[in-house]
Design a protein around this motif. Structure first.
Motif, mmCIF file in Angstrom:
data_model
loop_
_atom_site.group_PDB
_atom_site.id
_atom_site.type_symbol
_atom_site.label_atom_id
_atom_site.label_comp_id
_atom_site.label_asym_id
_atom_site.label_seq_id
_atom_site.Cartn_x
_atom_site.Cartn_y
_atom_site.Cartn_z
ATOM 1 N N ASN A 16 40.128 27.532 37.411
ATOM 2 C CA ASN A 16 38.949 28.240 36.936
ATOM 3 C C ASN A 16 39.290 29.717 36.891
ATOM 4 O O ASN A 16 39.836 30.260 37.849
ATOM 5 N N VAL A 17 38.978 30.365 35.768
ATOM 6 C CA VAL A 17 39.278 31.789 35.613
ATOM 7 C C VAL A 17 38.044 32.535 35.119
ATOM 8 O O VAL A 17 37.197 31.973 34.425
ATOM 9 N N GLU A 18 37.960 33.776 35.500
ATOM 10 C CA GLU A 18 36.937 34.657 34.951
ATOM 11 C C GLU A 18 37.281 34.912 33.490
ATOM 12 O O GLU A 18 38.463 34.931 33.130
ATOM 13 N N GLY A 19 36.309 35.162 32.675
ATOM 14 C CA GLY A 19 36.528 35.391 31.251
ATOM 15 C C GLY A 19 37.419 36.581 30.947
ATOM 16 O O GLY A 19 38.084 36.617 29.916
ATOM 17 N N ASN A 20 37.432 37.571 31.835
ATOM 18 C CA ASN A 20 38.235 38.774 31.583
ATOM 19 C C ASN A 20 39.592 38.770 32.287
ATOM 20 O O ASN A 20 40.275 39.787 32.328
ATOM 21 N N THR A 21 40.017 37.626 32.810
ATOM 22 C CA THR A 21 41.310 37.534 33.497
ATOM 23 C C THR A 21 42.429 37.496 32.467
ATOM 24 O O THR A 21 42.475 36.613 31.610
ATOM 25 N N LEU A 22 43.305 38.464 32.553
ATOM 26 C CA LEU A 22 44.460 38.490 31.654
ATOM 27 C C LEU A 22 45.451 37.401 32.047
ATOM 28 O O LEU A 22 45.568 37.041 33.219
ATOM 29 N N LEU A 23 46.178 36.899 31.068
ATOM 30 C CA LEU A 23 47.190 35.889 31.349
ATOM 31 C C LEU A 23 48.212 36.427 32.349
ATOM 32 O O LEU A 23 48.630 35.710 33.261
ATOM 33 N N SER A 24 48.584 37.687 32.214
ATOM 34 C CA SER A 24 49.545 38.285 33.159
ATOM 35 C C SER A 24 49.019 38.233 34.593
ATOM 36 O O SER A 24 49.752 37.874 35.515
ATOM 37 N N SER A 25 47.761 38.553 34.783
ATOM 38 C CA SER A 25 47.162 38.512 36.125
ATOM 39 C C SER A 25 47.068 37.086 36.640
ATOM 40 O O SER A 25 47.329 36.825 37.815
ATOM 41 N N PHE A 26 46.675 36.163 35.766
ATOM 42 C CA PHE A 26 46.594 34.755 36.154
ATOM 43 C C PHE A 26 47.950 34.247 36.627
ATOM 44 O O PHE A 26 48.058 33.604 37.668
ATOM 45 N N LEU A 27 48.991 34.545 35.865
ATOM 46 C CA LEU A 27 50.331 34.092 36.236
ATOM 47 C C LEU A 27 50.782 34.698 37.554
ATOM 48 O O LEU A 27 51.302 33.997 38.429
ATOM 49 N N ARG A 28 50.587 35.991 37.721
ATOM 50 C CA ARG A 28 51.068 36.681 38.914
ATOM 51 C C ARG A 28 50.215 36.381 40.142
ATOM 52 O O ARG A 28 50.736 36.063 41.207
ATOM 53 N N GLU A 29 48.907 36.531 40.002
ATOM 54 C CA GLU A 29 48.021 36.461 41.165
ATOM 55 C C GLU A 29 47.587 35.037 41.506
ATOM 56 O O GLU A 29 47.575 34.663 42.678
#
Length: 161
Positions: A16-29
């Motif tokens: 589950n991701v927030e709508g404003n989550t960047l792919l870079s942040s998702f991958l890293r964090e």
């Protein structure tokens, strides 16, 4: 929150991701794939480059939700199946195509995209293809040499600087 499903480096992932989550942040964090570097947050440096459905993408320019259903490949997925370095990674090591290493994941991912599109690029074509990647250490000479070597070309005449 948006539910996303994607394949990252060959493994199915659901989150589950927030709508404003960047792919870079998702991958890293979220996925702890920290080889995808964040260098500028403005799509200028290329350190965050990944492949989405086989296409090179600066992951700081894409929301994680946009990758729903996609196949994503990061630097962590570039090694050979046995964990050894692939041809591109070996060439970067052998030809000193890195110094501090910060830009290297993006350079390797860019190289993989280039060689997929153009298996035997000229030195001029390599330099043009690297336009979206910034290296603050090397001056690009050894990076170009490493890319040419990864393509299987003779690099003995290319001067290292």
């Amino acid at each position: 929150m948006t539910k996303v499903t994607m394949t990252i480096n060959g493994k199915s992932v659901e989150a589950n991701v927030e709508g404003n989550t960047l792919l870079s942040s998702f991958l890293r964090e979220d996925r702890r794939l920290t080889g995808t570097h964040i260098g500028c947050d403005t799509s200028q440096c290329g350190a965050c480059l990944v492949h989405v459905n086989g296409r090179a993408v600066k992951s700081c320019t894409m929301f994680a939700a946009e990758a729903d259903g996609a196949e994503v490949s990061t630097i962590e997925g570039q090694a050979n199946a046995d964990g050894t370095m692939n041809v591109i990674q070996q060439a970067f090591q052998e030809h000193h195509g890195l110094q501090c290493g910060f830009c290297t994941p993006g350079m390797v991912m860019t190289t993989a995209a280039l060689l997929k599109d153009n298996p035997k690029p000229t030195e001029t074509e390599v330099r043009a293809y690297l336009e979206g990647n910034i290296c603050r250490c090397t001056g690009y000479h050894n990076i170009v040499k490493a890319i040419m070597a990864a393509s299987g070309q003779d690099v003995s005449a290319i001067a290292a600087e």
